[in-house]
Design an enzyme around this catalytic site. Structure first.
Site, PDB file in Angstrom:
ATOM      1  N   GLU A 104     -35.900  18.622  20.338  1.00  0.00           N
ATOM      2  CA  GLU A 104     -36.438  19.520  19.306  1.00  0.00           C
ATOM      3  C   GLU A 104     -36.399  20.851  19.364  1.00  0.00           C
ATOM      4  OE1 GLU A 104     -41.237  20.024  17.891  1.00  0.00           O
ATOM      5  OE2 GLU A 104     -40.724  19.483  19.829  1.00  0.00           O
ATOM      6  N   LYS A 116     -40.215  16.139  10.553  1.00  0.00           N
ATOM      7  CA  LYS A 116     -41.395  15.903  11.175  1.00  0.00           C
ATOM      8  C   LYS A 116     -42.640  15.706  10.342  1.00  0.00           C
ATOM      9  CE  LYS A 116     -44.376  16.935  15.184  1.00  0.00           C
ATOM     10  NZ  LYS A 116     -44.562  17.954  16.259  1.00  0.00           N
ATOM     11  N   CYS A 146     -41.707  14.823  19.124  1.00  0.00           N
ATOM     12  CA  CYS A 146     -42.515  15.117  19.901  1.00  0.00           C
ATOM     13  C   CYS A 146     -43.950  14.416  19.859  1.00  0.00           C
ATOM     14  CB  CYS A 146     -42.867  16.891  19.616  1.00  0.00           C
ATOM     15  SG  CYS A 146     -43.570  17.623  20.872  1.00  0.00           S
TER      16      CYS A 146
END
Length: 595
Positions: free
Chosen positions: A350, A412, A463
Site C-alpha cells: 500500500e 479500498k 491494510c
C-alpha cells in the site's frame, strides 16, 4: 416506599456479604434470592431479577420523609467507592486480556480474563455489571491500542473509552444472564454475549473497529482451527465458552468451600464444567485444515522501506516510490544473474507510490521502468485522485503489466475514519486542528479486490480491511485463489501494531484455506501458508524482498459457505438470553408484590 418505622437503623452485616443488598421484610433484612457467591472476594450478588438487587438496596437506604435524595454525581461517587475493589480486579483482568495480544501474545490469559469478568459480574445488577465491564474495558483497550499514541494519547484514551462502552453493555448483559435458571448453561450465555459485543463493535460507529476480538489473541492456540468452520466468531465463541466454563467450575468450588467443605457429589458440576472446557479446547485439534492445491505460482514481495517512522513517514515526494523501484531493479539484476529464479508476479505494498502515477509523469515513468525491468506484472499500491469527485483520493492496488502498463485496479472499500477520512469534517476540524493533517478524504471502493495478476487470481485486501470478516470472505467467494494484504504500517512502526495486524493474516489463512501474502512498506511483510504458518517475514524498517512459491486454491472452507450465519445466530442467542433474564426478573417482582 417504607414507612417511618421501616427505616429504623439496624446492625450492618459484616464479612464477605457486607456489601450485598438485602430484601426487607418489615425492619428485618433477609438474604437476597439466588444465593450466588460474588466474584472477587465473593463472586455474585443478589437474586434473579435484573435490577432487583438495586431496588432492594435502594429500599434499604431510602431517606426518611423530608430528606433530599443525593444527586446523580454523588450517587455515582458512592457507586465508584463501593465498587472500588471489584473495579480494581476488573482493571487487572482487562490488562491481562491486553497481554494475550501481540506483541506479548500470552493467549492463555484470554481464558483467564473471560473467566474473571464472568465471575466479577455474576449475580450483580445490570448497572453494577456495566460499571465492571467498563472498568475491565478501558485498561484493556489502553494497552491494546497504545500504538495510536503516535497520533496522540488523547486519541488512545478517546477510542479506548468508546470501545469500552461496548464492554460496559456486555457487562450488564453478563450480570443479567448470570441470574437465569439452569446454571449449567451460564457459560453458553457468556460466550454468546461476547459474540454480540464483537458483532456490534465490528459495525458501529463509522463502520466499526474490530480490533481486540478474542479470536485475534488466539491465532496460535488450540482454538485457531475453529476458524475454518465458522470464521473468527467461532474462535471467539470457543475461547469464551472455555473461559465461562472455568468460571462456572470456580464458582461451584467457592460455594462448596463456604458451605463447609468439598464433597465428591457436590463437586460434580465443577467437574462437568471443566470437562466442557477441555472438550471445547480439544475440538480444534479435530478440525481438518485444507492445504492441498492443484497448482502454484512464484511470487516476490518488495518492501522498499520509508525514511522514518511516525506521522511524517512520507518524507519528500518520490522517496518511497524510489525505494520500491530500486529494490525491484535490484531483484531484476539478481534474476538476470541467475541468483534468484524469475517470479511470475511481484507485489508492492500500500502507498508504494506516494504520488498519483496518472497525474505525475515522473511517478508513472519510474513504476514503468521497474515493471519492465523485472518483466512480469506488478501489483502496485498507489494513491490516485478520484476521476470525477474533486478533492477525493482513492487508495488503490493497480495491476501494472510490463507490456500494456496499468490495467485493472481495486479501491479500498473501508477507509479508516479520522485516518483516511474525517467524519463531520467541517465541524470537527474547527475543534480538533490535528484533523487538518488529513487534507483529503479517501473515497471507498464498491467491489471486491479479485485481480488477475499474471497467472494468478489474487484477492486484494488493503491494510485494516483484513480485520473485517465480510471483506475478506466476499473476496474469497468472488474467486480469489490467494489473498494479498497490501499495507502501510510506517506510522505505527515498532509499536506492536504490525504484529497485531500480522496475526490477523494467520487467522484469515486458516479461515479461508488460502495463502496470505502481506506486503508492507516498512514491515512486517510476510508469507503465510494456508495452515497459518508464517513461512517468511521481514524485519521492520529494512529494505527487503521475499520470494516464495505459494499454492493457489479453489476449494472453499465451511466458513466460506456459511458466512456470517453463525455470528448472527450466536449474537441473537446472547441478546435473547438478556431479554429472558429481564422478563423472568420482572415476573419474579410481580409475584413478590402479589404475595
Amino acid at each position: 416506599m417504607p414507612s417511618g418505622s421501616d427505616t429504623t437503623a439496624e446492625t450492618a452485616p459484616t464479612g464477605p456479604d457486607a456489601d450485598r443488598p438485602g430484601r426487607r421484610t418489615g425492619s428485618a433484612v433477609t438474604p437476597p434470592t439466588g444465593g450466588a457467591v460474588e466474584g472477587g472476594e465473593t463472586p455474585g450478588e443478589g437474586g434473579a431479577g435484573g435490577e432487583s438487587g438495586t431496588a432492594a438496596a435502594a429500599t434499604a437506604s431510602e431517606p426518611s420523609t423530608g430528606e433530599r435524595r443525593p444527586g446523580r454525581p454523588r450517587r455515582l461517587g458512592l457507586l465508584a467507592r463501593r465498587e472500588a475493589r471489584r473495579s480494581a480486579l476488573a482493571a487487572v483482568s482487562g490488562l491481562a486480556l491486553g497481554l494475550a495480544f501481540p506483541p506479548f501474545g500470552v493467549w492463555p490469559l484470554s481464558l483467564v480474563a473471560v473467566a474473571a469478568l464472568a465471575l466479577l459480574t455474576h449475580g450483580r445488577t445490570a448497572r453494577q455489571g456495566a460499571w465492571t465491564g467498563f472498568a475491565f474495558g478501558v485498561p484493556f483497550f489502553l494497552l491494546l491500542l497504545k500504538w495510536l499514541s503516535v497520533v496522540g494519547w488523547d486519541a488512545v484514551i478517546g477510542l479506548s473509552i468508546i470501545q469500552a462502552a461496548f464492554l460496559a453493555l456486555m457487562g450488564a448483559g453478563l450480570a443479567l444472564v448470570s441470574r437465569l435458571p439452569v446454571p449449567a448453561l451460564w457459560p453458553l450465555w457468556t460466550a454468546c454475549l461476547w459474540i454480540a459485543e464483537e458483532w456490534a463493535r465490528d459495525r458501529v460507529p463509522f463502520g466499526g473497529f474490530p480490533w481486540g476480538r478474542l479470536a485475534f489473541a488466539n491465532t496460535g492456540s488450540p482454538y485457531t482451527p475453529l476458524a475454518a468452520l465458522g470464521g473468527a466468531p467461532l474462535v471467539t465463541f470457543g475461547v469464551a465458552v472455555t473461559g465461562g466454563a472455568l468460571a462456572s467450575a470456580a464458582l461451584v468450588l467457592w460455594r462448596l468451600k463456604r458451605a463447609g467443605g468439598l464433597s465428591p457429589r457436590g463437586a460434580l458440576p465443577a467437574a462437568g464444567a471443566v470437562a466442557v472446557a477441555a472438550a471445547v479446547t480439544a475440538a480444534g485439534f479435530a478440525v481438518p485444515i485444507p492445504t492441498a492445491a492443484a497448482d502454484s505460482v512464484d511470487i516476490a514481495v518488495v518492501q522498499g522501506n520509508v525514511q522514518q517512522p511516525g506521522m511524517d513517514f512520507l518524507g519528500r515526494p518520490m522517496m518511497i516510490l524510489d525505494n520500491h523501484v530500486k529494490a525491484t531493479l535490484n531483484l531484476a539484476k539478481d534474476v538476470k544473474a541467475g541468483r534468484i529464479a524469475k517470479p511470475d508476479l511481484v507485489i508492492w505494498p500500500e502507498n508504494a507510490s506516494d504520488l498519483d502515477p496518472f497525474q505525475y509523469r515522473e511517478a508513472y515513468a519510474r513504476i514503468d521502468e521497474a515493471v519492465k525491468a523485472i518483466g512480469v506484472p506488478v501489483l502496485v499500491g498507489a494513491l490516485v485522485d478520484h476521476p470525477t469527485k474533486q478533492g477525493y483520493v482513492e487508495n488503490q492496488g493497480i495491476v501494472w503489466d510490463p507490456k500494456s502498463g496499468p490495467g485493472a485496479s481495486y479501491t479500498k472499500q473501508h477507509p479508516v475514519p479520522f485516518g483516511e477520512y474525517v467524519p463531520f469534517r467541517q465541524e470537527l476540524s474547527k475543534i480538533i486542528t490535528r484533523l487538518q493533517r488529513v487534507p483529503r478524504d479517501f473515497y471507498p471502493g464498491d467491489h471486491t479486490g479479485v485481480l488477475k495478476v499474471g497467472p494468478a487470481r489474487l484477492g486484494d485486501v488493503i491494510c485494516f480491511e483484513v480485520a473485517y470478516d465480510e471483506i475478506v470472505r466476499d473476496t474469497v467467494n468472488a474467486g480469489a485463489r490467494a489473498i494479498v494484504v497490501q499495507t502501510n504500517n510506517a506510522t505505527y512502526g515498532r509499536s506492536g501494531q504490525p504484529e497485531q495486524q500480522l496475526v490477523m493474516s494467520k487467522l484469515r489463512a486458516i479461515e479461508h484455506g488460502r495463502p496470505v501474502i502481506t506486503a508492507a512498506t516498512s514491515g512486517i511483510s510476510a508469507v503465510v501458508s494456508p495452515d497459518g504458518t508464517i513461512e517468511q517475514r521481514t524485519k521492520e524498517f529494512t529494505q527487503d524482498v521475499l520470494t516464495a512459491r505459494i499454492p493457489l486454491r479453489d476449494g472453499k472452507t465451511l466458513a466460506d459457505r456459511v458466512g456470517a450465519i453463525p455470528e448472527w445466530v450466536l449474537a441473537m442467542v446472547g441478546v435473547l438470553s438478556c431479554a429472558a433474564a429481564i422478563t423472568i426478573g420482572r415476573r419474579g417482582r410481580t409475584d413478590e408484590k402479589g404475595q
